[in-house]
Design a protein around this motif. Structure first.
Motif, PDB file in Angstrom:
ATOM      1  N   SER A 199      18.228  43.983   5.007  1.00  0.00           N
ATOM      2  CA  SER A 199      17.345  43.651   4.334  1.00  0.00           C
ATOM      3  C   SER A 199      17.121  42.044   3.906  1.00  0.00           C
ATOM      4  CB  SER A 199      17.822  43.949   2.314  1.00  0.00           C
ATOM      5  OG  SER A 199      17.474  45.568   3.018  1.00  0.00           O
ATOM      6  N   PRO A 200      15.872  42.126   4.024  1.00  0.00           N
ATOM      7  CA  PRO A 200      15.665  40.117   4.370  1.00  0.00           C
ATOM      8  C   PRO A 200      15.582  39.160   2.934  1.00  0.00           C
ATOM      9  CG  PRO A 200      13.938  41.004   5.239  1.00  0.00           C
ATOM     10  CD  PRO A 200      14.373  42.040   5.062  1.00  0.00           C
ATOM     11  N   ILE A 201      16.156  38.099   2.393  1.00  0.00           N
ATOM     12  CA  ILE A 201      15.803  38.058   1.310  1.00  0.00           C
ATOM     13  C   ILE A 201      14.890  36.947   1.452  1.00  0.00           C
ATOM     14  CG2 ILE A 201      18.407  37.495   0.495  1.00  0.00           C
ATOM     15  CD1 ILE A 201      18.338  34.455   1.624  1.00  0.00           C
ATOM     16  N   GLU A 202      13.831  36.186   2.225  1.00  0.00           N
ATOM     17  CA  GLU A 202      12.984  35.762   1.887  1.00  0.00           C
ATOM     18  C   GLU A 202      11.282  37.227   1.256  1.00  0.00           C
ATOM     19  OE1 GLU A 202      14.163  34.563   5.860  1.00  0.00           O
ATOM     20  OE2 GLU A 202      13.959  36.148   4.954  1.00  0.00           O
ATOM     21  N   ASP A 203      10.958  36.981   0.515  1.00  0.00           N
ATOM     22  CA  ASP A 203       9.903  37.501  -0.566  1.00  0.00           C
ATOM     23  C   ASP A 203       8.164  37.204  -0.190  1.00  0.00           C
ATOM     24  OD1 ASP A 203       9.897  36.251  -2.506  1.00  0.00           O
ATOM     25  OD2 ASP A 203      11.620  36.834  -3.215  1.00  0.00           O
ATOM     26  N   GLU A 204       7.394  37.384  -1.025  1.00  0.00           N
ATOM     27  CA  GLU A 204       6.464  37.397  -1.117  1.00  0.00           C
ATOM     28  C   GLU A 204       6.046  36.169  -1.672  1.00  0.00           C
ATOM     29  OE1 GLU A 204       3.456  40.972  -0.802  1.00  0.00           O
ATOM     30  OE2 GLU A 204       4.666  41.163   1.328  1.00  0.00           O
ATOM     31  N   ARG A 205       6.621  35.789  -2.391  1.00  0.00           N
ATOM     32  CA  ARG A 205       6.872  34.294  -3.816  1.00  0.00           C
ATOM     33  C   ARG A 205       6.300  33.221  -3.453  1.00  0.00           C
ATOM     34  NH1 ARG A 205      11.619  35.364  -7.390  1.00  0.00           N
ATOM     35  NH2 ARG A 205      12.803  35.250  -5.391  1.00  0.00           N
ATOM     36  N   PRO A 206       5.185  32.702  -3.497  1.00  0.00           N
ATOM     37  CA  PRO A 206       4.680  31.823  -3.498  1.00  0.00           C
ATOM     38  C   PRO A 206       6.274  30.437  -2.584  1.00  0.00           C
ATOM     39  CG  PRO A 206       3.919  31.880  -5.387  1.00  0.00           C
ATOM     40  CD  PRO A 206       4.108  33.172  -4.553  1.00  0.00           C
ATOM     41  N   MET A 207       6.028  29.864  -2.055  1.00  0.00           N
ATOM     42  CA  MET A 207       7.016  28.563  -2.064  1.00  0.00           C
ATOM     43  C   MET A 207       7.131  28.103  -3.358  1.00  0.00           C
ATOM     44  SD  MET A 207       6.923  27.640   2.233  1.00  0.00           S
ATOM     45  CE  MET A 207       5.672  26.763   2.729  1.00  0.00           C
ATOM     46  N   SER A 208       8.118  27.212  -3.227  1.00  0.00           N
ATOM     47  CA  SER A 208       8.198  26.216  -4.533  1.00  0.00           C
ATOM     48  C   SER A 208       8.908  25.033  -4.306  1.00  0.00           C
ATOM     49  CB  SER A 208       8.670  26.443  -5.218  1.00  0.00           C
ATOM     50  OG  SER A 208       9.325  25.392  -6.870  1.00  0.00           O
TER      51      SER A 208
ATOM     52  N   ALA B  27      21.726  33.276   8.383  1.00  0.00           N
ATOM     53  CA  ALA B  27      19.968  33.291   8.947  1.00  0.00           C
ATOM     54  C   ALA B  27      19.784  32.891  10.351  1.00  0.00           C
ATOM     55  CB  ALA B  27      19.565  31.481   8.463  1.00  0.00           C
ATOM     56  N   GLY B  28      18.513  33.805  10.579  1.00  0.00           N
ATOM     57  CA  GLY B  28      18.355  33.732  12.207  1.00  0.00           C
ATOM     58  C   GLY B  28      19.377  35.173  12.552  1.00  0.00           C
ATOM     59  N   ALA B  29      19.517  34.574  14.196  1.00  0.00           N
ATOM     60  CA  ALA B  29      20.522  35.450  15.250  1.00  0.00           C
ATOM     61  C   ALA B  29      22.231  36.106  14.027  1.00  0.00           C
ATOM     62  CB  ALA B  29      20.892  35.649  16.303  1.00  0.00           C
TER      63      ALA B  29
ATOM     64  N   THR C  13      15.540  32.833   8.699  1.00  0.00           N
ATOM     65  CA  THR C  13      15.358  31.806   9.018  1.00  0.00           C
ATOM     66  C   THR C  13      16.244  30.865   8.167  1.00  0.00           C
ATOM     67  OG1 THR C  13      13.498  31.907   7.309  1.00  0.00           O
ATOM     68  CG2 THR C  13      13.272  32.373   9.269  1.00  0.00           C
ATOM     69  N   THR C  14      16.061  29.696   8.764  1.00  0.00           N
ATOM     70  CA  THR C  14      17.048  28.833   8.064  1.00  0.00           C
ATOM     71  C   THR C  14      16.962  28.209   7.149  1.00  0.00           C
ATOM     72  OG1 THR C  14      18.441  27.995  10.481  1.00  0.00           O
ATOM     73  CG2 THR C  14      18.387  26.601   8.329  1.00  0.00           C
ATOM     74  N   ALA C  15      15.001  27.717   6.707  1.00  0.00           N
ATOM     75  CA  ALA C  15      14.218  27.276   6.376  1.00  0.00           C
ATOM     76  C   ALA C  15      13.946  28.349   5.324  1.00  0.00           C
ATOM     77  CB  ALA C  15      12.926  27.180   6.490  1.00  0.00           C
ATOM     78  N   GLY C  16      14.114  30.040   5.831  1.00  0.00           N
ATOM     79  CA  GLY C  16      14.171  31.317   4.329  1.00  0.00           C
ATOM     80  C   GLY C  16      16.009  31.263   3.583  1.00  0.00           C
ATOM     81  N   ALA C  17      17.092  30.648   4.336  1.00  0.00           N
ATOM     82  CA  ALA C  17      17.838  30.766   3.581  1.00  0.00           C
ATOM     83  C   ALA C  17      18.241  29.593   2.190  1.00  0.00           C
ATOM     84  CB  ALA C  17      19.052  30.939   4.639  1.00  0.00           C
ATOM     85  N   LEU C  18      17.428  28.780   3.277  1.00  0.00           N
ATOM     86  CA  LEU C  18      18.006  27.693   1.735  1.00  0.00           C
ATOM     87  C   LEU C  18      16.997  27.282   1.020  1.00  0.00           C
ATOM     88  CD1 LEU C  18      17.798  24.980   4.687  1.00  0.00           C
ATOM     89  CD2 LEU C  18      19.738  25.216   3.349  1.00  0.00           C
ATOM     90  N   HIS C  19      15.612  28.156   1.629  1.00  0.00           N
ATOM     91  CA  HIS C  19      14.331  27.740  -0.344  1.00  0.00           C
ATOM     92  C   HIS C  19      15.146  29.188  -1.504  1.00  0.00           C
ATOM     93  CE1 HIS C  19      11.714  29.423  -2.163  1.00  0.00           C
ATOM     94  NE2 HIS C  19      10.855  28.182  -2.024  1.00  0.00           N
ATOM     95  N   HIS C  20      16.404  30.088  -0.340  1.00  0.00           N
ATOM     96  CA  HIS C  20      16.068  31.159  -1.340  1.00  0.00           C
ATOM     97  C   HIS C  20      18.042  30.925  -2.258  1.00  0.00           C
ATOM     98  CE1 HIS C  20      17.146  35.606  -2.935  1.00  0.00           C
ATOM     99  NE2 HIS C  20      18.612  35.305  -2.124  1.00  0.00           N
TER     100      HIS C  20
ATOM    101  N   SER D 213      18.137  22.329  12.209  1.00  0.00           N
ATOM    102  CA  SER D 213      18.757  22.572  10.378  1.00  0.00           C
ATOM    103  C   SER D 213      18.628  21.189   9.469  1.00  0.00           C
ATOM    104  CB  SER D 213      20.041  22.628  10.401  1.00  0.00           C
ATOM    105  OG  SER D 213      20.945  24.132  11.009  1.00  0.00           O
ATOM    106  N   ALA D 214      18.633  20.319  10.201  1.00  0.00           N
ATOM    107  CA  ALA D 214      18.059  18.910   9.514  1.00  0.00           C
ATOM    108  C   ALA D 214      16.617  19.183   9.339  1.00  0.00           C
ATOM    109  CB  ALA D 214      18.511  17.756  10.568  1.00  0.00           C
ATOM    110  N   HIS D 215      16.575  19.442  10.080  1.00  0.00           N
ATOM    111  CA  HIS D 215      14.215  19.475  10.374  1.00  0.00           C
ATOM    112  C   HIS D 215      14.104  20.249   9.495  1.00  0.00           C
ATOM    113  CE1 HIS D 215      13.750  17.539  14.303  1.00  0.00           C
ATOM    114  NE2 HIS D 215      13.948  16.454  12.977  1.00  0.00           N
ATOM    115  N   ALA D 216      14.666  21.384   9.144  1.00  0.00           N
ATOM    116  CA  ALA D 216      13.894  22.541   8.197  1.00  0.00           C
ATOM    117  C   ALA D 216      14.543  21.982   6.626  1.00  0.00           C
ATOM    118  CB  ALA D 216      14.709  23.935   8.405  1.00  0.00           C
ATOM    119  N   GLY D 217      15.766  21.212   6.777  1.00  0.00           N
ATOM    120  CA  GLY D 217      15.908  21.140   5.146  1.00  0.00           C
ATOM    121  C   GLY D 217      15.171  19.944   4.981  1.00  0.00           C
ATOM    122  N   LEU D 218      14.122  19.051   5.901  1.00  0.00           N
ATOM    123  CA  LEU D 218      13.537  18.102   5.354  1.00  0.00           C
ATOM    124  C   LEU D 218      12.056  18.525   4.662  1.00  0.00           C
ATOM    125  CD1 LEU D 218      14.530  15.264   8.000  1.00  0.00           C
ATOM    126  CD2 LEU D 218      14.594  14.926   5.651  1.00  0.00           C
ATOM    127  N   ALA D 219      12.007  18.831   5.590  1.00  0.00           N
ATOM    128  CA  ALA D 219      10.519  20.274   5.570  1.00  0.00           C
ATOM    129  C   ALA D 219      10.828  20.379   4.034  1.00  0.00           C
ATOM    130  CB  ALA D 219      10.116  20.712   6.646  1.00  0.00           C
TER     131      ALA D 219
END
Length: 397
Positions: free
Chosen positions: A104-113, A178-180, A190-197, A232-238
């Motif tokens: 069950s992925p932690i990413e959901d449909e809420r808009p990105m903040s 995250a990811g695999a 995704t790594t970005a999804g994990a960091l955002h969550h 990972s660094a690019h995900a954090g910067l983005a």
């Protein structure tokens, strides 16, 4: 092709954790020589008991891999063929392999903040995680640090005893895979999804992001698990995170490409699309060049190993000067007394003080970034000046 063998369980370890240690005997090898260590990912293949018949993947142990010196249970023929799966799970991990399973992925449909405006430290090796987390807690007590496990090393989240120790001691606020990677307290696509969550929904004040135990390596510039730090660094910067790269450094590695500052770290620093922060132990003038040896003696003194002919003069890539190099205090004796893992590639803290010193500097610098970030933690830092940190020395120019 997969290298699978039948085996019988000879001895079992505790089954109440995410991973179970076993001793197995390969079919057709009824002797002490045929007995081998094995591990079972409990969430994937269930627990085993003495006498169970297994199918094990023997390739890593047969190859003599240092970080994979055991067989891995592929399936328990006696009791492991009737798994129920996870109710409501909708996304596959290890997809299109024989071990694919739904999560069950932690990413959901809420808009990105965005921007997140929380700091992220990126690791090159899992062995950096404990000193980073310990130094962070020493410098910023009661500030929440979470861990995102990425690809690049071991994929099962339950394989890390370090994570379990840090969670038990309250030095990590959570563990997402995250990811695999899979098997953490939450599953991200995704790594970005994990960091955002973690930095958003879970309320972490900072995150540390990097591979699980053991990485794939080679002497080639791009053929190693440490390159996952680039993504990972690019995900954090983005995501608008202040991003810190924890330098992989060594004063004891017998391989020239990892002495001083590792070619893994130099490659990532060279390829990054934007500057990041990098920390050095206070007192070190440079991570490369002729100044490195003098700096090591000044910082670590008697802790430096006496290894004749240990060349540390690493060429300085021109593009590393664009990054924000900082110095941060380190406490090697304090970390040594903490009881946390202090081994890297078989070397202890006394054999490789620079490896642990660089990771401790990264944890201290991450705490500095967290205390100065916008939001509740930064506001608390303004009210309580004694919790704010001071990094010594000017940036490297």
């Amino acid at each position: 092709m997969l290298k699978l063998r039948r085996a019988i369980v000879i001895d079992v370890g505790p089954s109440d954790g995410p991973e179970q240690d076993l001793v197995v005997e390969l079919d057709g090898h009824r002797s002490e020589i045929g007995r081998r260590p094995a591990i079972a990912d409990v969430a994937l293949v269930g627990t085993a008991q003495t006498g169970d018949e297994l199918i094990v993947n023997v390739q890593a142990l047969d190859l003599g891999l240092g970080s994979g010196g055991f067989d891995i249970v592929h399936v328990n023929l006696t009791r492991g063929l009737a798994g129920d799966g996870k109710p409501g799970a909708s996304v596959m991990k290890l997809n299109y392999t024989s071990l694919q399973h739904a999560v069950s992925p932690i990413e959901d449909e809420r808009p990105m903040s965005l921007p997140l405006q929380r700091p992220v430290a990126v690791l090159a090796l899992h062995g950096q995680l404990a000193p980073v987390a310990w130094a962070f807690a020493q410098a910023a007590p009661n500030v929440r640090l979470g861990y995102v496990q990425t690809e690049g090393g071991a994929l099962p989240g339950g394989h890390s005893r370090t994570v379990r120790a840090l969670r038990e001691r309250g030095l990590l606020a959570g563990h997402l895979t995250a990811g695999a990677a899979f098997g953490g307290e939450g599953e991200a696509m995704t790594t970005a999804g994990a960091l955002h969550h973690g930095l958003g929904a879970l309320g972490w004040d900072a995150a540390v992001c990097g591979p699980g135990p053991g990485i794939v390596g080679s002497s080639s510039p791009l053929g190693h698990g440490g390159l996952s730090a680039l993504d990972s660094a690019h995900a954090g910067l983005a995501l608008g995170c202040e991003t810190l790269l924890v330098a992989r450094m060594s004063s004891g590695d017998p391989r020239a490409r990892h002495r001083g500052i590792s070619h893994h770290t130099l490659t990532v620093l060279d390829l990054l699309l934007a500057p990041v922060t990098v920390a050095l132990p206070a007192g070190m003038r440079s991570p490369v060049g002729v100044d490195l040896r003098a700096g090591l003696g000044a910082v670590f003194g008697g802790a430096m190993p006496s290894r004749p002919g240990l060349e540390l003069d690493v060429a300085r890539p021109a593009r590393i000067t664009r990054h924000d190099w900082r110095r941060a205090t380190v406490n090697l004796p304090g970390y040594a007394a903490s009881g946390l893992p202090a081994q890297t590639m078989g070397r202890g803290l006394l054999q490789d003080p620079l490896f642990f010193g660089a990771a401790l500097a990264g944890g201290t610098a991450l705490a500095e970034l967290a205390m100065h970030a916008d939001g509740p933690v930064g506001e608390r830092a303004g009210e309580h000046g004694d919790h704010r940190l001071k990094l010594t020395g000017p940036p490297i120019g």
